[in-house]
Enzyme design. Structure first.
Site, PDB file in Angstrom:
ATOM      1  N   CYS A 120      -9.150  20.628  30.781  1.00 23.06           N
ATOM      2  CA  CYS A 120      -9.234  20.666  32.240  1.00 23.06           C
ATOM      3  C   CYS A 120     -10.607  21.181  32.653  1.00 23.06           C
ATOM      4  O   CYS A 120     -11.442  21.524  31.820  1.00 23.06           O
ATOM      5  CB  CYS A 120      -8.137  21.556  32.833  1.00 23.06           C
ATOM      6  SG  CYS A 120      -8.286  23.291  32.357  1.00 23.06           S
ATOM      7  N   CYS A 133     -11.801  24.511  31.311  1.00 14.46           N
ATOM      8  CA  CYS A 133     -12.416  24.449  29.984  1.00 14.46           C
ATOM      9  C   CYS A 133     -13.887  24.089  30.102  1.00 14.46           C
ATOM     10  O   CYS A 133     -14.735  24.649  29.401  1.00 14.46           O
ATOM     11  CB  CYS A 133     -11.692  23.417  29.118  1.00 14.46           C
ATOM     12  SG  CYS A 133      -9.941  23.745  28.836  1.00 14.46           S
ATOM     13  N   ASP A 162     -32.812 -10.600  45.430  1.00 16.46           N
ATOM     14  CA  ASP A 162     -34.098 -11.292  45.360  1.00 16.46           C
ATOM     15  C   ASP A 162     -33.967 -12.681  44.762  1.00 16.46           C
ATOM     16  O   ASP A 162     -34.917 -13.448  44.769  1.00 16.46           O
ATOM     17  CB  ASP A 162     -35.102 -10.470  44.543  1.00 16.46           C
ATOM     18  CG  ASP A 162     -34.661 -10.287  43.099  1.00 16.46           C
ATOM     19  OD1 ASP A 162     -33.479 -10.522  42.821  1.00 16.46           O
ATOM     20  OD2 ASP A 162     -35.513  -9.923  42.268  1.00 16.46           O
TER      21      ASP A 162
END
Length: 564
Positions: A28, A31, A442
């Site tokens: 998580c 951590c 482009d």
């Protein structure tokens, strides 16, 4: 070896080194915060960023601190309670777990053991109130709690020793409370309610929570493998072997042994191994992996672009000799891969906010659970009711989604974009992209599907259109050129036969010629036809119109033997 590099600082300061390190065991955002704090305390470390989704740490350190930074970083990660791994070890583990069901065995065992515990609850929907004997629930729940759930106890213990909290600690405390409460109710049932009474136990709650969390972790790992598919696909564009041209002729060598200045042979249909320039031969190269343009481009030593070649692109039907200009991390493909990896590992501004919240999330949840327990006891509720409400707080308040959702979304977004040829510079650019209102391109080639198709086929008066298309498809049936495949597909869609040709010869940068039913045909560009002196006659105006509309025009001519 762990990926590391040195680069001079942009401001003219002492050079800064970078180190990428794999980290196993994080669950998580808490951590993540713990590992970052541990790494930043290492002498010489200037900054450390840990990504939960990629399970990697990117460390920037002072190059003057010496060459032992990797050992110091590994020790700091291990002391924080996690397993350091090299990037190569991490990638090898990911490659070995590409099956969609990799790592599902613990989840399957948990589902198998938890299902009988949940089944009696379904009877309540039909007015049936029954429960498995307490000893059966105990036998089913205990392996889930202490074998499948051992990882939560281990990770939670490391967090507790570091005086921090994480999701594993919440799961371990919550399920242990439910499991322990069930043991206590079972042991005191006879003295409290009399002989023969079966109390309501909560073995199924602890077992199901552990199983569902394991299922969630498996789904997260599977999603991560899918989102990193773009990087694996880019790595797959690099061939393993190159044909080195030396004094003894062609010698196959590993791509890692190729050096700048070497001369390599690239055969028809092979991928260009590294960046370089053409020094001998003529060919057409498919550079769609780089430019998105579906049509091959001509490359030769005297070409308009100097015969530049990009590693990972596909050689056409010409054998060429190239001189290497860049290898390893200096190639265009390597820089593209690095750009995608950096974008996936970067932290968006919103993720930094998530990390700050997660750092205090677990302690706050533990405090709320204790307050909930004491509050219910203070109101006069029994110990059982108070524990149940406190356990509910611990189990439901899971910070995993908080810490994983943002990096997983970044990985998914950059991965999908890379698979479609769109490279995102960093996570901040991805986050601010929602404010874009206008996009300017482009060129139009990058907006096509990349598969040309035959849109028009014009013949001179009196010529059998179907027979000529069949012959043209036959001449081009052995070519992998996109235009050739379009002609063959058009003939097949019309149900025309595609006979086997004879004497087919490819002319690099021009076209193809071959014989069908004893008649010789040439199929190629208008420039080739002009070089051969072919008069398009009444079709010249139509060809010019098609070119003005943006179509790629090819011409077909028949070679007629001259009478002596």
């Amino acid at each position: 070896m762990t990926s590391a590099s040195l680069s001079p600082a942009a401001t003219g300061d002492a050079p800064a080194g970078t180190l990428d390190l794999g980290i196993a065991g994080m669950t998580c955002a808490s951590c993540v915060g713990r590992v970052e704090r541990a790494l930043r305390k290492v002498p010489g470390v200037q900054d450390a960023t840990v990504n939960l989704a990629t399970e990697r740490a990117h460390i920037v350190f002072d190059a003057a601190s010496g060459g032992g930074m990797e050992a110091l970083a590994r020790r700091a990660v291990r002391n924080a309670g996690y397993e350091p791994r090299s990037v190569e070890e991490q990638e090898a583990g990911e490659e070995g777990a590409q099956s969609p069901w990799a790592g599902f065995t613990p989840v399957a065992v948990g589902l198998l053991l938890s299902a009988p515990l949940v089944l009696p609850m379904l009877g309540d929907l039909f007015g049936l109130h029954w429960m498995l004997p307490a000893w059966v629930q105990f036998i089913l729940a205990t392996p889930v709690q202490f074998i499948l759930g051992a990882r939560f106890y281990k990770a939670g213990w490391h967090a507790a020793k570091a005086l921090t909290g994480n999701m594993d600690l919440l799961v371990a405390i919550g399920t242990s409370a439910g499991y322990g409460l069930s043991l206590w109710l079972w042991a005191t049932a006879e003295s409290t309610h009399g002989a023969g009474h079966t109390p309501h136990l909560y073995f199924e709650a602890s077992a199901v929570v552990i199983t569902l969390v394991l299922l969630g972790k498996w789904l997260e790992a599977r999603a991560k493998r899918q989102t990193t598919a773009a990087i694996r696909a880019l790595h797959a564009l690099r061939p393993e072997v190159a044909h080195l041209l030396g004094r003894d002729g062609e010698v196959d060598v590993p791509i890692a042994e190729v050096m700048a200045g070497d001369r390599l042979v690239v055969r028809p249909g092979e991928r260009i191994p590294v960046d370089g320039t053409v020094v001998e031969g003529h060919t057409q190269v498919d550079e769609s992996m780089l430019t998105g343009e579906p049509l091959p481009v001509a490359r030769s030593a005297d070409g308009p672009e100097g015969g530049a070649l990009t590693g990972g692109s596909i050689n056409g039907d010409g054998r060429i000799v190239m001189q290497v200009t860049a290898v390893g991390g200096e190639t265009v493909l390597a820089r593209i891969i690095r750009l995608v990896e950096d974008a996936q590992a970067a932290k968006a501004p919103i993720q930094r906010l998530v990390d700050k919240v997660s750092a205090v999330f677990v302690p706050v949840v533990l405090a709320i659970a204790i307050v909930t327990l004491l509050g219910w006891l203070w109101t006069g509720a029994g110990v059982e009711a108070a524990l149940i409400h406190a356990v509910a707080v611990l189990v439901i308040a899971c910070p995993c989604a908080l810490g994983l959702a943002t990096p997983a979304a970044i990985m998914a977004g950059t991965g999908v974009a890379a698979r479609h040829g769109i490279l995102i510079k960093d996570a901040e650019a991805l986050e601010t992209a929602h404010r874009v209102q206008t996009v300017a391109f482009d060129k139009t080639g990058t907006l096509t599907v990349g598969r040309p198709r035959l849109t028009a086929f014009h013949v001179e008066p009196g010529v059998d259109e179907a027979a000529l298309l069949s012959a043209v498809a036959a001449v081009q049936s052995g070519s992998e050129h996109p235009l050739a495949r379009a002609v063959v597909s058009a003939a097949q869609e019309r149900g025309l036969p595609v006979p086997a040709p004879d004497g087919v010869r490819a002319v690099p940068g021009r076209g193809t010629e071959g014989e069908v039913a004893a008649r010789s045909y040439l199929v190629g560009s208008l420039r080739w036809m002009q070089e051969l002196g072919v008069d398009l006659g009444p079709l010249a105006d139509r060809a010019a119109t098609l070119q003005a509309e943006g179509a790629t025009v090819s011409a077909v001519a028949e070679r007629v033997a001259q009478d002596p």
